[in-house]
Write a protein that holds these residues in place. Sequence first.
Motif, PDB file in Angstrom:
ATOM      1  N   MET A 205      -1.019 -65.579  92.071  1.00 57.59           N
ATOM      2  CA  MET A 205      -0.803 -65.102  90.711  1.00 57.59           C
ATOM      3  C   MET A 205      -1.004 -63.598  90.586  1.00 57.59           C
ATOM      4  SD  MET A 205      -2.956 -68.123  88.804  1.00 57.59           S
ATOM      5  CE  MET A 205      -2.941 -67.271  87.238  1.00 57.59           C
ATOM      6  N   GLU A 206      -2.019 -63.100  91.292  1.00 61.63           N
ATOM      7  CA  GLU A 206      -2.389 -61.682  91.190  1.00 61.63           C
ATOM      8  C   GLU A 206      -3.030 -61.248  92.508  1.00 61.63           C
ATOM      9  OE1 GLU A 206      -2.443 -58.081  89.463  1.00 61.63           O
ATOM     10  OE2 GLU A 206      -1.929 -59.850  88.237  1.00 61.63           O
ATOM     11  N   LYS A 207      -2.541 -60.179  93.107  1.00 58.80           N
ATOM     12  CA  LYS A 207      -3.118 -59.736  94.372  1.00 58.80           C
ATOM     13  C   LYS A 207      -4.586 -59.364  94.181  1.00 58.80           C
ATOM     14  CE  LYS A 207      -1.266 -55.025  93.813  1.00 58.80           C
ATOM     15  NZ  LYS A 207      -0.385 -53.991  94.418  1.00 58.80           N
ATOM     16  N   ILE A 208      -5.382 -59.577  95.232  1.00 59.32           N
ATOM     17  CA  ILE A 208      -6.837 -59.428  95.165  1.00 59.32           C
ATOM     18  C   ILE A 208      -7.262 -58.240  96.017  1.00 59.32           C
ATOM     19  CG2 ILE A 208      -9.040 -60.549  95.669  1.00 59.32           C
ATOM     20  CD1 ILE A 208      -7.585 -63.246  95.358  1.00 59.32           C
ATOM     21  N   TRP A 209      -8.043 -57.358  95.436  1.00 54.43           N
ATOM     22  CA  TRP A 209      -8.552 -56.215  96.177  1.00 54.43           C
ATOM     23  C   TRP A 209      -9.869 -56.607  96.845  1.00 54.43           C
ATOM     24  CZ3 TRP A 209      -6.912 -52.137  98.425  1.00 54.43           C
ATOM     25  CH2 TRP A 209      -7.756 -51.084  98.766  1.00 54.43           C
ATOM     26  N   VAL A 210      -9.930 -56.432  98.161  1.00 50.98           N
ATOM     27  CA  VAL A 210     -11.120 -56.769  98.937  1.00 50.98           C
ATOM     28  C   VAL A 210     -11.760 -55.468  99.402  1.00 50.98           C
ATOM     29  CG1 VAL A 210     -12.029 -58.011 100.931  1.00 50.98           C
ATOM     30  CG2 VAL A 210     -10.036 -58.917  99.698  1.00 50.98           C
ATOM     31  N   THR A 211     -13.027 -55.299  99.077  1.00 47.29           N
ATOM     32  CA  THR A 211     -13.677 -54.027  99.382  1.00 47.29           C
ATOM     33  C   THR A 211     -15.174 -54.193  99.589  1.00 47.29           C
ATOM     34  OG1 THR A 211     -14.176 -51.818  98.494  1.00 47.29           O
ATOM     35  CG2 THR A 211     -13.898 -53.590  96.900  1.00 47.29           C
ATOM     36  N   ASP A 212     -15.745 -53.349 100.454  1.00 49.41           N
ATOM     37  CA  ASP A 212     -17.194 -53.362 100.622  1.00 49.41           C
ATOM     38  C   ASP A 212     -17.884 -52.411  99.650  1.00 49.41           C
ATOM     39  OD1 ASP A 212     -16.623 -50.895 101.705  1.00 49.41           O
ATOM     40  OD2 ASP A 212     -17.394 -51.328 103.709  1.00 49.41           O
ATOM     41  N   GLN A 213     -17.118 -51.832  98.732  1.00 46.88           N
ATOM     42  CA  GLN A 213     -17.731 -51.035  97.669  1.00 46.88           C
ATOM     43  C   GLN A 213     -18.462 -51.930  96.653  1.00 46.88           C
ATOM     44  OE1 GLN A 213     -15.131 -48.070  95.849  1.00 46.88           O
ATOM     45  NE2 GLN A 213     -13.936 -47.954  97.725  1.00 46.88           N
ATOM     46  N   LEU A 214     -18.116 -53.206  96.672  1.00 43.54           N
ATOM     47  CA  LEU A 214     -18.794 -54.181  95.827  1.00 43.54           C
ATOM     48  C   LEU A 214     -19.536 -55.136  96.755  1.00 43.54           C
ATOM     49  CD1 LEU A 214     -18.895 -54.610  92.753  1.00 43.54           C
ATOM     50  CD2 LEU A 214     -17.217 -56.418  93.024  1.00 43.54           C
ATOM     51  N   GLU A 215     -20.764 -54.762  97.097  1.00 45.28           N
ATOM     52  CA  GLU A 215     -21.507 -55.456  98.146  1.00 45.28           C
ATOM     53  C   GLU A 215     -22.836 -55.978  97.620  1.00 45.28           C
ATOM     54  OE1 GLU A 215     -22.171 -54.168 102.626  1.00 45.28           O
ATOM     55  OE2 GLU A 215     -23.725 -53.296 101.351  1.00 45.28           O
ATOM     56  N   VAL A 216     -23.193 -57.173  98.074  1.00 46.74           N
ATOM     57  CA  VAL A 216     -24.502 -57.743  97.761  1.00 46.74           C
ATOM     58  C   VAL A 216     -25.164 -58.178  99.055  1.00 46.74           C
ATOM     59  CG1 VAL A 216     -23.824 -58.533  95.465  1.00 46.74           C
ATOM     60  CG2 VAL A 216     -23.540 -60.061  97.434  1.00 46.74           C
ATOM     61  N   ILE A 217     -26.454 -58.377  98.996  1.00 49.25           N
ATOM     62  CA  ILE A 217     -27.201 -58.933 100.128  1.00 49.25           C
ATOM     63  C   ILE A 217     -27.187 -60.453  99.979  1.00 49.25           C
ATOM     64  CG2 ILE A 217     -29.442 -59.024 101.290  1.00 49.25           C
ATOM     65  CD1 ILE A 217     -29.984 -56.233  99.946  1.00 49.25           C
TER      66      ILE A 217
END
Length: 336
Positions: A205-217
């Motif tokens: 439906m919508e392409k997904i941006w994958v990034t390590d700028q949004l990171e959790v432990i």
Amino acid sequence: MINLPVTLVVPTCNMSKQLQPILDSLLTSGLAQACEIVLFVNDASTDNTQAVLEKFRDDNNLKDKVQILTFKANKGRFDARKEGALATTSKNLLYLDTRIEIPNGFVTSFAKLIPQYKVIQGTVRIPSKESIYSLYWERSHQFIFKNHYKDQTSGFWLIPENYEKYTCGTTIFYCERKIFIEACNKFPTTPLSDDRALIKVICEMEKIWVTDQLEVIWRPRQTLSEYIFRIWERGPTFVAYHVYDPGSHLKWPIFLGLVILLLNLLIMIFNSSVWPSFALIQFTLIAMTVIFFTRNPIEIIKLTGLHLAVVFTFGFGVLWGLIKEFPFLAKRDKNE
């Protein structure tokens, strides 16, 4: 103070012992204060999860912001996420797993990303030195999904054409609410392989941006029984997605495993005296595969036992999944 046009949704079930790190970091990172709503979905926990959540809400003067949606009967992660989306009116949703910590700087990074993307899959940092379970998870996943770990540093678009090359999940997942609900509604029944199947629909439906700028432990389960049980659970979900999906290349290990299992049965039937030696060779070869993702002899020694337990548990889980799903697969093939 940063204000995020987001409802944070945290589904949880019987995780009271693992809740404290995320509850503490919600406050110290400022994420609880920044979001419009913080919604915990208690999926019919039988431990004291409800009490822990209520204490967090009441002790931190967050009564107007923290909400708790409690199910009387367990519905599973898919329905917990869907019900969480339906329970809010925020334009955007952020899903987080229970077993995480939110690092400082998360809110600032998130605020910069929201205006640019409709759907974001974040990444996890595993404290691998804390236990063999964390170490094994990190090393094995970095080996299996090496392209994912390499590409997430610069960021990439997850689209239908490359979807099977990468891993995915809702451990940290941001999505416009209308997109998420529409994707959930495309499933007439709850999918067994919920993360993989759901995110694939969203991806279409919508392409997904994958990034390590949004990171959790993030930490996997930290006892042998819980860790192995989770591996067992993944067997049927692996079958449910990868056997049915014509584009998945991971179905071939399943077929190879079935051929090996059949070969073992034939040897046991027709030449049982040879089978113990044959089994020992297989056992040794499986144990040796730990060298593919470990980095030094110490890690090999640490992880070999757990590796054997994981491989055999997952293998039997896959076999059980094939048995459970065979009637559905046969019916599906007949309808097609």
